[in-house]
Design a protein around this motif. Structure first.
Motif, PDB file in Angstrom:
ATOM      1  N   LEU A 109       0.886  -1.143   0.148  1.00 17.71           N
ATOM      2  CA  LEU A 109       0.005   0.038  -0.071  1.00 17.71           C
ATOM      3  C   LEU A 109       0.880   1.253  -0.064  1.00 17.71           C
ATOM      4  CD1 LEU A 109      -2.825   1.587   0.334  1.00 17.71           C
ATOM      5  CD2 LEU A 109      -2.468   1.189   2.844  1.00 17.71           C
ATOM      6  N   THR A 110       0.674   2.070  -0.907  1.00 21.29           N
ATOM      7  CA  THR A 110       1.344   3.173  -1.084  1.00 21.29           C
ATOM      8  C   THR A 110       0.291   4.595  -0.932  1.00 21.29           C
ATOM      9  OG1 THR A 110       3.007   2.461  -2.592  1.00 21.29           O
ATOM     10  CG2 THR A 110       2.924   4.802  -2.372  1.00 21.29           C
ATOM     11  N   SER A 111       0.449   5.419   0.062  1.00 18.41           N
ATOM     12  CA  SER A 111      -0.505   6.492   0.140  1.00 18.41           C
ATOM     13  C   SER A 111       0.202   7.760   0.676  1.00 18.41           C
ATOM     14  CB  SER A 111      -1.410   5.760   1.341  1.00 18.41           C
ATOM     15  OG  SER A 111      -1.131   5.864   2.390  1.00 18.41           O
ATOM     16  N   PHE A 112      -1.057   8.707   0.618  1.00 17.67           N
ATOM     17  CA  PHE A 112      -0.487   9.966   1.236  1.00 17.67           C
ATOM     18  C   PHE A 112      -1.827  10.411   1.659  1.00 17.67           C
ATOM     19  CE2 PHE A 112      -1.494  11.405  -2.937  1.00 17.67           C
ATOM     20  CZ  PHE A 112      -1.990  12.925  -2.721  1.00 17.67           C
ATOM     21  N   TYR A 113      -1.860  11.438   2.725  1.00 15.95           N
ATOM     22  CA  TYR A 113      -2.888  12.207   3.008  1.00 15.95           C
ATOM     23  C   TYR A 113      -2.949  13.564   2.542  1.00 15.95           C
ATOM     24  CZ  TYR A 113      -3.504   8.154   6.153  1.00 15.95           C
ATOM     25  OH  TYR A 113      -3.789   7.024   6.785  1.00 15.95           O
ATOM     26  N   VAL A 114      -4.160  14.179   2.420  1.00 17.72           N
ATOM     27  CA  VAL A 114      -4.204  15.518   1.958  1.00 17.72           C
ATOM     28  C   VAL A 114      -5.598  16.339   2.773  1.00 17.72           C
ATOM     29  CG1 VAL A 114      -5.098  15.251  -0.268  1.00 17.72           C
ATOM     30  CG2 VAL A 114      -4.016  17.496   0.418  1.00 17.72           C
ATOM     31  N   GLY A 115      -5.281  17.294   3.188  1.00 14.26           N
ATOM     32  CA  GLY A 115      -6.500  17.963   3.998  1.00 14.26           C
ATOM     33  C   GLY A 115      -6.619  19.453   3.521  1.00 14.26           C
ATOM     34  N   TYR A 116      -7.803  20.054   3.421  1.00 14.89           N
ATOM     35  CA  TYR A 116      -8.090  21.627   2.983  1.00 14.89           C
ATOM     36  C   TYR A 116      -9.326  21.689   3.244  1.00 14.89           C
ATOM     37  CZ  TYR A 116      -7.950  25.897   0.216  1.00 14.89           C
ATOM     38  OH  TYR A 116      -7.915  27.145  -0.048  1.00 14.89           O
ATOM     39  N   LEU A 117      -9.655  22.685   4.623  1.00 16.84           N
ATOM     40  CA  LEU A 117     -10.826  23.343   4.880  1.00 16.84           C
ATOM     41  C   LEU A 117     -11.935  22.441   5.223  1.00 16.84           C
ATOM     42  CD1 LEU A 117     -10.589  26.412   2.499  1.00 16.84           C
ATOM     43  CD2 LEU A 117      -9.960  26.000   4.724  1.00 16.84           C
ATOM     44  N   LEU A 118     -11.786  21.129   5.008  1.00 11.70           N
ATOM     45  CA  LEU A 118     -12.927  20.198   5.305  1.00 11.70           C
ATOM     46  C   LEU A 118     -12.691  19.365   6.571  1.00 11.70           C
ATOM     47  CD1 LEU A 118     -13.803  18.879   2.203  1.00 11.70           C
ATOM     48  CD2 LEU A 118     -14.688  20.898   3.001  1.00 11.70           C
ATOM     49  N   PRO A 119     -13.531  18.717   7.344  1.00 11.31           N
ATOM     50  CA  PRO A 119     -13.233  18.170   8.630  1.00 11.31           C
ATOM     51  C   PRO A 119     -12.375  16.870   8.158  1.00 11.31           C
ATOM     52  CG  PRO A 119     -15.622  17.971   8.190  1.00 11.31           C
ATOM     53  CD  PRO A 119     -14.966  19.208   7.218  1.00 11.31           C
ATOM     54  N   LEU A 120     -12.584  16.476   7.248  1.00 10.65           N
ATOM     55  CA  LEU A 120     -12.056  15.046   7.074  1.00 10.65           C
ATOM     56  C   LEU A 120     -10.603  15.161   5.917  1.00 10.65           C
ATOM     57  CD1 LEU A 120     -14.853  12.588   6.258  1.00 10.65           C
ATOM     58  CD2 LEU A 120     -13.480  12.803   8.526  1.00 10.65           C
TER      59      LEU A 120
END
Length: 130
Positions: A109-120
């Motif tokens: 599993l290759t992944s990254f996370y990104v968030g912007y202005l939303l709660p999730l």
């Protein structure tokens, strides 16, 4: 996802739509938009969507709460990752958790996370089986 009405004002809606369009290719469904009440973005198809609704008690979640977005290739994951990093240079409200690879029985599993202005946050994931 419930958010405060302020998150769905004209300025923040514009910012949300621009980010998720530029990074992921999602599109606002303008016939569903109601100022300070609702924003709906399609995620590639009309029947796949992100639904944001204003609420007096908006959703609250820890930083790493997320939903997953699968991609077919590592190149596609890398393209989304680079777009997120580039956008973060323009807007410091973008959060990126670096790309990593994990070995599990029968799958990488290759992944990254990104968030912007939303709660999730969004976890972009590529599964390599075998």
């Amino acid at each position: 996802m419930s958010v405060s009405a302020d998150v769905l004002d004209e300025t923040n809606r514009r910012d949300i739509v621009a980010f998720y369009r530029d990074v992921f290719g999602w599109q606002e469904l303008p016939t569903e938009t109601l100022d300070r009440q609702r924003l709906v973005m399609s995620a590639y198809r009309v029947d796949q969507f992100i639904f944001l609704i204003a609420d007096d008690e908006p959703m609250r979640s820890p930083k790493m709460d997320h939903f997953g977005l699968g991609v077919a290739t590592l190149d596609e994951l890398d393209e989304f990752y680079q777009r997120a990093l580039d956008y973060r240079k323009l807007d410091d409200r973008v959060t990126v958790i670096d790309k990593q690879t994990e070995q599990h029985p029968g799958v990488t599993l290759t992944s990254f996370y990104v968030g912007y202005l939303l709660p999730l946050m969004v976890e972009v994931q590529h599964f390599a089986f075998g």
